[in-house]
Design an enzyme around this catalytic site. Sequence first.
Site, mmCIF file in Angstrom:
data_model
loop_
_atom_site.group_PDB
_atom_site.id
_atom_site.type_symbol
_atom_site.label_atom_id
_atom_site.label_comp_id
_atom_site.label_asym_id
_atom_site.label_seq_id
_atom_site.Cartn_x
_atom_site.Cartn_y
_atom_site.Cartn_z
ATOM 1 N N TRP A 1 -10.203 -20.293 -0.739
ATOM 2 C CA TRP A 1 -11.219 -19.423 -0.143
ATOM 3 C C TRP A 1 -10.906 -19.089 1.314
ATOM 4 O O TRP A 1 -11.595 -18.279 1.924
ATOM 5 C CB TRP A 1 -12.600 -20.079 -0.254
ATOM 6 C CG TRP A 1 -12.613 -21.536 0.077
ATOM 7 C CD1 TRP A 1 -12.704 -22.113 1.305
ATOM 8 C CD2 TRP A 1 -12.526 -22.606 -0.862
ATOM 9 N NE1 TRP A 1 -12.684 -23.474 1.208
ATOM 10 C CE2 TRP A 1 -12.585 -23.810 -0.114
ATOM 11 C CE3 TRP A 1 -12.422 -22.673 -2.249
ATOM 12 C CZ2 TRP A 1 -12.528 -25.069 -0.725
ATOM 13 C CZ3 TRP A 1 -12.361 -23.913 -2.848
ATOM 14 C CH2 TRP A 1 -12.418 -25.096 -2.099
ATOM 15 N N GLU B 1 -18.836 -21.391 -1.036
ATOM 16 C CA GLU B 1 -19.823 -22.168 -0.294
ATOM 17 C C GLU B 1 -20.880 -22.766 -1.225
ATOM 18 O O GLU B 1 -21.335 -23.891 -1.013
ATOM 19 C CB GLU B 1 -20.479 -21.306 0.778
ATOM 20 C CG GLU B 1 -19.564 -20.943 1.932
ATOM 21 C CD GLU B 1 -19.051 -22.152 2.708
ATOM 22 O OE1 GLU B 1 -19.696 -23.220 2.654
ATOM 23 O OE2 GLU B 1 -17.999 -22.025 3.350
ATOM 24 N N THR C 1 -20.279 -31.089 -3.504
ATOM 25 C CA THR C 1 -19.046 -31.241 -4.269
ATOM 26 C C THR C 1 -17.857 -31.343 -3.323
ATOM 27 O O THR C 1 -17.746 -30.587 -2.358
ATOM 28 C CB THR C 1 -18.847 -30.033 -5.214
ATOM 29 O OG1 THR C 1 -19.966 -29.924 -6.083
ATOM 30 C CG2 THR C 1 -17.584 -30.197 -6.055
ATOM 31 N N GLY D 1 -21.485 -29.888 -11.930
ATOM 32 C CA GLY D 1 -22.722 -30.560 -11.564
ATOM 33 C C GLY D 1 -23.715 -29.694 -10.812
ATOM 34 O O GLY D 1 -23.409 -28.580 -10.396
ATOM 35 N N TYR E 1 -27.409 -23.850 6.205
ATOM 36 C CA TYR E 1 -25.968 -24.061 6.301
ATOM 37 C C TYR E 1 -25.192 -22.942 5.615
ATOM 38 O O TYR E 1 -24.283 -22.339 6.194
ATOM 39 C CB TYR E 1 -25.554 -25.407 5.701
ATOM 40 C CG TYR E 1 -24.084 -25.420 5.368
ATOM 41 C CD1 TYR E 1 -23.138 -25.535 6.386
ATOM 42 C CD2 TYR E 1 -23.634 -25.208 4.066
ATOM 43 C CE1 TYR E 1 -21.787 -25.462 6.110
ATOM 44 C CE2 TYR E 1 -22.285 -25.136 3.780
ATOM 45 C CZ TYR E 1 -21.365 -25.267 4.804
ATOM 46 O OH TYR E 1 -20.028 -25.181 4.526
ATOM 47 N N ASP F 1 -23.084 -28.990 8.738
ATOM 48 C CA ASP F 1 -22.984 -29.770 7.506
ATOM 49 C C ASP F 1 -22.770 -31.228 7.899
ATOM 50 O O ASP F 1 -22.854 -31.584 9.083
ATOM 51 C CB ASP F 1 -21.854 -29.246 6.608
ATOM 52 C CG ASP F 1 -20.458 -29.554 7.149
ATOM 53 O OD1 ASP F 1 -20.331 -29.927 8.347
ATOM 54 O OD2 ASP F 1 -19.486 -29.444 6.377
ATOM 55 N N CYS G 1 -7.043 -36.705 17.779
ATOM 56 C CA CYS G 1 -8.135 -35.746 17.853
ATOM 57 C C CYS G 1 -8.044 -34.902 19.124
ATOM 58 O O CYS G 1 -7.983 -35.456 20.236
ATOM 59 C CB CYS G 1 -9.478 -36.474 17.821
ATOM 60 S SG CYS G 1 -10.900 -35.365 17.963
ATOM 61 N N CYS H 1 -15.091 -36.926 24.008
ATOM 62 C CA CYS H 1 -15.907 -37.697 23.066
ATOM 63 C C CYS H 1 -16.518 -38.935 23.712
ATOM 64 O O CYS H 1 -15.818 -39.909 24.015
ATOM 65 C CB CYS H 1 -15.065 -38.100 21.858
ATOM 66 S SG CYS H 1 -16.017 -38.936 20.575
#
Length: 312
Positions: A13, A26, A32, A70, A106, A124, A183, A189
């Site tokens: 996608w 989406e 999932t 599902g 979302y 999310d 990262c 952070c």
Amino acid sequence: MAWYRRRRRDLPWRRTSDPYAIWVSEIMLQQTRVVAAIPYYERFLARLPDVATLARARIDTVLALWAGLGYYRRARFLHAAAKIVLREGFPKDAAGLRKLPGIGEYTSAAIASIAFGEPVAVVDGNVERLIARLYAAPHLNKREVGARAQKWLDESEPGDFNQAMMEMGATVCTPRSPSCGTCPLAKHCAGRANPEQYPAPKERAPLIDVAVAVGLTVREGRVFLRRRASTELNSGLWDLPASTGRGKTLGAISHGVLNQRLRVTIHAARPRGEGRWFTAAQLSSAPLATSARKCLLATGFLPQRGRGSVSA
């Protein structure tokens, strides 16, 4: 953004700007995992490549393509929304998208930013975790996470930025053993010293064990199935009938549904109530409940072919 361009996974996608294909992805990715969704996504688009084809398809066709993925309510909402889009056109902003069945905060932000470039941040689970750690804030609610994510948003490339945030949460800022050393946001952070403390764990409802007995009737290479009623979870799917549990035990499976763990015992039985006879070949294109598929695999009616599935 440079990190995302170098490190992003090659997902189907992400190779398209088609709003329909992005929308389908989406919806499938709700509840999932990415790896589980990919083959369903590719099969779905091969059969239903655009909004018009989906809107005009029979719901049985849609459910059959969804079988094993599902949370079938997603497929029903997707089908209903396609009918609206075919009639009224595709909304091009998050506010308009939220008016369609099955699209919430979302999903509307993801589609609007990726397909139409609207500068709106997505929230999310990956983004929640990333923001909680960046600010060392264990108890942020979704609204607070959204406000902080919006401050970080690159409004010139909102779609790629949102995907970068989700990609970082999925591959670097993981729930356990995050890769802080690699990262690109490490210097910003606040929670880097103890990242797994953020966010604070949410209380989960305990799993409830439920014993279920189903009946299996096979005659001349065909199995008898009944259709789930409109009042049942995942209505419209084909399932094995309930059993009294008095027949010979043929096997057993375990199956997760929401917060329930079903312990399903399969018994030899006579056909009861209304239903239909299916060959194994016919079941490949029928909307079959995941638990029923597991039962038919366990008893040998369906061949083991390694088809992946998630609880539903």
